[in-house]
Design an enzyme around this catalytic site. Sequence first.
Site, mmCIF file in Angstrom:
data_model
loop_
_atom_site.group_PDB
_atom_site.id
_atom_site.type_symbol
_atom_site.label_atom_id
_atom_site.label_comp_id
_atom_site.label_asym_id
_atom_site.label_seq_id
_atom_site.Cartn_x
_atom_site.Cartn_y
_atom_site.Cartn_z
ATOM 1 N N GLY A 92 36.197 31.504 45.476
ATOM 2 C CA GLY A 92 37.382 30.694 46.103
ATOM 3 C C GLY A 92 38.312 30.301 44.992
ATOM 4 O O GLY A 92 39.054 29.329 45.126
ATOM 5 N N TRP A 106 40.637 31.740 43.634
ATOM 6 C CA TRP A 106 42.168 32.011 43.644
ATOM 7 C C TRP A 106 42.826 31.316 45.042
ATOM 8 O O TRP A 106 43.924 30.830 44.981
ATOM 9 C CB TRP A 106 42.318 33.761 44.072
ATOM 10 C CG TRP A 106 42.517 34.483 42.576
ATOM 11 C CD1 TRP A 106 42.002 34.068 41.539
ATOM 12 C CD2 TRP A 106 43.199 35.826 42.516
ATOM 13 N NE1 TRP A 106 42.342 35.114 40.553
ATOM 14 C CE2 TRP A 106 43.044 35.929 41.218
ATOM 15 C CE3 TRP A 106 43.847 36.585 43.369
ATOM 16 C CZ2 TRP A 106 43.552 37.116 40.582
ATOM 17 C CZ3 TRP A 106 44.542 37.643 42.749
ATOM 18 C CH2 TRP A 106 44.246 37.922 41.185
ATOM 19 N N ASP A 127 36.958 36.394 53.959
ATOM 20 C CA ASP A 127 35.808 36.741 53.023
ATOM 21 C C ASP A 127 34.627 37.046 54.107
ATOM 22 O O ASP A 127 34.641 36.293 55.048
ATOM 23 C CB ASP A 127 35.328 35.926 51.874
ATOM 24 C CG ASP A 127 34.664 36.993 50.731
ATOM 25 O OD1 ASP A 127 35.261 37.150 49.760
ATOM 26 O OD2 ASP A 127 33.530 37.536 51.130
ATOM 27 N N ASP A 184 36.016 40.489 58.394
ATOM 28 C CA ASP A 184 35.833 41.868 57.707
ATOM 29 C C ASP A 184 37.377 42.276 57.583
ATOM 30 O O ASP A 184 38.310 42.379 58.448
ATOM 31 C CB ASP A 184 35.360 43.005 58.769
ATOM 32 C CG ASP A 184 35.343 44.094 58.015
ATOM 33 O OD1 ASP A 184 35.984 44.592 57.154
ATOM 34 O OD2 ASP A 184 34.314 45.051 58.503
ATOM 35 N N ASP A 217 41.443 39.618 44.726
ATOM 36 C CA ASP A 217 40.601 39.797 43.473
ATOM 37 C C ASP A 217 39.160 40.452 43.755
ATOM 38 O O ASP A 217 38.394 40.227 42.979
ATOM 39 C CB ASP A 217 40.551 38.246 42.812
ATOM 40 C CG ASP A 217 39.953 38.410 41.419
ATOM 41 O OD1 ASP A 217 40.260 39.469 40.926
ATOM 42 O OD2 ASP A 217 39.359 37.367 40.895
ATOM 43 N N LYS A 247 43.349 43.382 42.214
ATOM 44 C CA LYS A 247 42.627 43.870 41.075
ATOM 45 C C LYS A 247 42.662 45.307 41.044
ATOM 46 O O LYS A 247 42.289 45.931 42.037
ATOM 47 C CB LYS A 247 41.618 43.161 40.784
ATOM 48 C CG LYS A 247 40.718 43.494 39.867
ATOM 49 C CD LYS A 247 39.391 43.246 39.821
ATOM 50 C CE LYS A 247 38.766 41.892 39.977
ATOM 51 N NZ LYS A 247 38.147 41.027 38.744
#
Lengths: 1003, 443
Positions: free
Chosen positions: B53, B55, B108, B124, B149, B189
């Site tokens: 968490g 970000w 998440d 999901d 990320d 990323k």
Amino acid sequence: MTKICGYDIYCFDYVWVLLDFEILNIIMSQHVSFESKFIKTDVTAIRILRNVVLVGAGAAIHVFQRNCPWRLIYKQEIRNTRGEKIHGFIPFQKNNLLVFGGPFIIIFNVNHDFTYFEELICKGFSDWILDAKLIDEDNKIVAVSMQNKLHILNSNLEILEVIECIEKCILYSAHICYDKYEELIILSGTVFSEILIWRPTRRKNNECVLLARLQKHKGVIFSLHYDEKSGYICSSSDDRSAVLWNIPHKTLSLEVQQDTINILPKCQVYGHLSRIFRCQVLTECFITAGEDSILNVWSLDGKLVKKIETHQGGPIWCLDCDELGNIITGGGDGGVTSFSLNFDVSDEKLALPNSEKPKLVVALSTHNVVVISDSGDLYLYSQKSSCWFKIAEHEDLGSYVVLDVSKCKNMIALAGFNGQIYIYKVTSNSIQYISSYQTSIKSRIISLHWLTCESFLICQDQGKLSLIYLKKESMCQIATFSLPSGIQPCTTTAAIFKDYIVVGDRKGALHLYKFGEKYPFQTMKRVHSHLGVTNLITKNDRLISLGRNSVIKTFALSHTGLLELISSDKLPFTWLLDLFDNIVTAFSSNNFLIWDYQSKRILFEKSCGGGHRSWDLVKSGNSIMFVFVKDKLINKVEFDFSEVMPYDLIEGFHLKEINSIQTLRYLDNYVLVSGGEDTTLRINIANSKNKEFHNSLTLKSHLSSIRSIAIYRIDSKIDNQEVHLIFSAGGRAQIICWKLECFFENGQLTNLVCSEQHSYYKVINSEESEMRFMHLSVADISGNVVLFCACSDGNIKLFTVEQEEKFTMKFLKNLFYGLRCIFLVDTLTILNQKILVTAATDGKLAFWQLNNIFNGDNFKPFHTIQVHQSGINAFAKIALNDNHLLFLTGGDDCAVILNYIGFSYSVEGFLIIEEIDKFIDTGSHWAQITGCFFSPQYFMTASVDQRLLIFKWEVSAEKIICKLVSKYNTSIPDLKGIVCFENGDFNIFLYGKGIEYIFSKIS
Amino acid sequence: MGKVSKDKRDIYYRKAKEQGWRARSAFKLLQIDEKFHIFNGVTKAVDLCAAPGSWSQVLSRKLYLGETVMIRDKCCLFYNEIELHQRLESMEEYESHKNENVKIVAVDLQPMSPLPGVIQIQGDITKYSTAQEIIGHFEGDHADLVICDGAPDVTGLHSMDIYIQAQLLLGALHICCNVLKPGGTFVAKIFRGKDNDLLTNQLLALFKEVHVAKPSSSRNSSIEAFVVCQNYSPPEGFDPKLMTPYLDVSNKDFNSLEGINRVIIPFIVCGDVSAYDSDATYPLTLEGEEPYKHRDPVQPPIAPPYSFHNTVKKDDLDHYLKKMDEAVKRVGLGSSTKAEVSSSSSEAHSEASGSQIATDGDHCEPVEFENIIDNGPLFDLIQKTTKLKKDSNRKNEAECTEEESGLQFLYEDEYTDPELIRECLERMKICGNSSTCTCNYFD
């Protein structure tokens, strides 16, 4: 990890389109040719066929012929897949070979012995291929990809159909069962710890239904295998376990037809310290291979049968087995090794007749065993007739006896409390008495050591040592020596070394005796701490000593006739026994071990209760016998050495990234000094003619990774010898200085010796931060050898290197740049001035004057140039004339920059720098640049994008003109640098996770 | 490794704890914002693969709480209470400036501990329903910013890891296309590798501006970088809900490209000149800072993915008890001498505990026993027999000499024939320094 679905993600579908452009590009610049002489990197595919073994190392197919031993007969590179690794081989239709790796499939036409390869077709697909197979009489190709899809292709690699499973999920492994379309069953291993079973013929709404979902693991499934013969499925996972799944109806095809499929774990095994990457079911056992380098063999009920150490601690990426019980593994150290799964050990426990108790035991060359009992009776166990014979009764040896056998295992000596000595020799099926004597002083013989098979040394009270020569039946005392007074008279080993006798004692000292002198010429105390010397071995011109302190030391005789330590190596167990044929025997806790010194693996392990007992070992040919006394019984263990001794098809190398390589060239031989993340410094010889690469020495002294190596040549006083100082530095702020001696005969390199000189390491207090040493450079500054070391805390450390007894580094001073990690240091001479150049994470080149370096302080760079946006990873320079330079830099920001710099003196007499021109290339690499090389016409850059680019350059009218000439895709990932030699042609070494030697011709 | 060693190694790790971030990666997003101003005008943001968490925390503090985050703490030579008070006061001020119209959604599979202004969806990211749920939270509106990320566990095979990371990014992109409004920003990323160009070029078909960014808080040695995609402008008729609408577009685009005209994605380094250097080793206390104090991580993971050796099964316990039992029996039946009992019990113990670590017997034995052990395989025998002999020898001395008389005495070396000595030395030199046996007894 987050779940991702298998939507048709469009990214990799056009891979080949782009690649075509690249090929085109290379054709346009045809005048540059590349030949890969050898490559050593992760081995990710192995396939054993009838006569050959196919090995995929990077993008190169290596063909080994099954001879004794294995022989490399052919090498084929795959050139147009951007260096994608090979993940599988499938031969089909007699003369075709399918190769897959990443999203690519390549089909070759091959001859029967795999010495001819013709690429028929190469195609990139939209997804990563996990498993592939030929079906329907080799007419169709099926491939399972990472998005849980089955691709059906014809032999021209045209997609006939893509079949999707209803469960859309990322897979890490897949296995295709059976070879007819109607029978196909797919096993998929998901990120979410499940094994999915589905088949293309069972669909609903055009998607395959899920037949079963096997749940037992708690992590990613890395490997799946189904063996039709034994009817088991095996799976291995991130959770450190492997599961053998039982199929109630014996075959998978029958099972999936049942209304309720009931595949349940038969056993779950834990035997690895980290992730298990491979598993395979064989007929009577199953094998697992892990990231921890261990290969475990399990019985089908989950019992560990055999544990094999494979790739120096590096991961095992792939393996294959043949029907003869050989298994070949490929690993992260770039090695390929063959092991035998067969292992017949005969393990017998023998009791002496008449319930006598054995006291001491020796093994003979005939593999008979000689035992002296508690009551002084001498027995022989005959291997042939499997029974005991009483040879003699030595009542006087009943309460005290010393027993020793010569190295050749043919001569036996017994010695007693009153100086008695009895000699026996081996006969074909027994032993025969030779002679007996008593020493004139009737004192106890504390120890007896055979030196040759006709001479031995005895040690008696007051430290009296006598050398006795045995001529036929008579014994003559040849010389006497004395241990230094005050030393407990207990020798443990003795050897002849040149004209001397060297004796080791139980307090760890070595004594060197000259004939004719009573007291030692030299005594070295605590050679093996206080724990004692266990063995002395002479080999060539070296004396090797083993101790109970885990250390093997090598000595040579100096010109003054004294023993001189050459090297010291610490092994992973304490009580070392012997070293022969490159194997070490040792005790470790309760076990007796046989260890391969070259590959550093345990070959054999036997629980014997530890070293405090009488034991012996004999090896003749491949037959090994180990005998020991335990629980008043003689234990006799015999096995075939070839079954425990692995064979390296490709020798292993660094197991992690190589950070630095420095090279020396001698005709066709290159001596490569390499160091990397695995903390080892290796000295290797590469030959450009026969394309061989051999790891000659592996030195493990660094506490942490090696980041940089520097070499400095020093004058040698001896002909046919070259001496270099090697400096290696890296993590934990450590530098080690080594002396490398290269010996030549008729101009040919014959031997390499490397010895540690000095280790610079300061223990810091807990408040301080321990830094890393990033880069080294050595230079001669006004007659002094000065070592420059770039540090992660923003300092450049200066050392002077001085020759005392050994070479030592003396700290001189720090030059402080700023709170920036400095990546590079180098020196250059311009306008008769020594200049230091540094580069750091701020993307600047900094120039420092060194003319008052020994006395001055408050050094600051006199000029800086902002070159890159961030860290400069690599640089190279070339002088255009007396005061003009070109600086080539490669950065983290993917840019290649050429700086044209002029030096001059200002009116005030200060050195000044003028930036004349700059060339910037930002599009040619698409990852950080890590290697640079400069030559008078060309320059090269290497990057993490696995590309080597060659540019042509010239300077005219103060302008730089550059053109990209050619590129080469290597399959070495994580490139860290280039080493290159130019003499018309280029001999290029690219290194990173592995090493590739490329020969390039530019016409 | 000590508690402080990570603090020593990594300035951003230490600073993250000092400034209350859940992970050092918070600085990466802050530095990307410094360069690209991705937070400007953002009221609706989505964080994919959010746990733990950090970000989301940046979004919460920057957008919802409206804090001005300074990456580099202001240096004050003398740390004093007035300063602290002022800071706390200003913190309180932020509290009152909450942007209630800001909506942040974090997605998440793993749960994470709550953050102010952040709505959590445990779901999901590849499911369309998740996209609908996100839009539901935005009351039918679309997001201004999507960030991701996430990274997989690396296997060590670079190209495979890079591929899986690309799959993760494309998964994130898929949901992004469903929730992002035109003109919006996407940050994710990537791993830099040989096929980086293919991936980044793809993104250009969906976004007007694409950059590859490397914040200075990301280490030089790391292959990670971030794609910053700005001005979302999907091709006309592009429907992200459909499975494969995009393939043709990309192919068409690429066929029209000449090899040399390949679009070069600019590489941008973020983090201003004064930013900390993630590769440098800093002293634990920087100039002008208060003295270093170790801090525990701000938010340890609340649900570890899975743990090993967490439960002892009944089977294991039975097995262990059985082994212990055996060991006890063995000790009971052991021989009578004290030394042997102690050694066999220690043997049994190490066997029973199944320890695989080779313990050097010498170190765990009692001191008086150590001497005997230390002195090797024969020495204990020697000592015992010496003692025995001393007792018996006194009586039997006369006998002994008689017994010995059966043996011929060895001459001292001064009486040996010099010729023999020479012969011996010569032969020794040959035999002793060669590895092959030259016994003359088998001629």
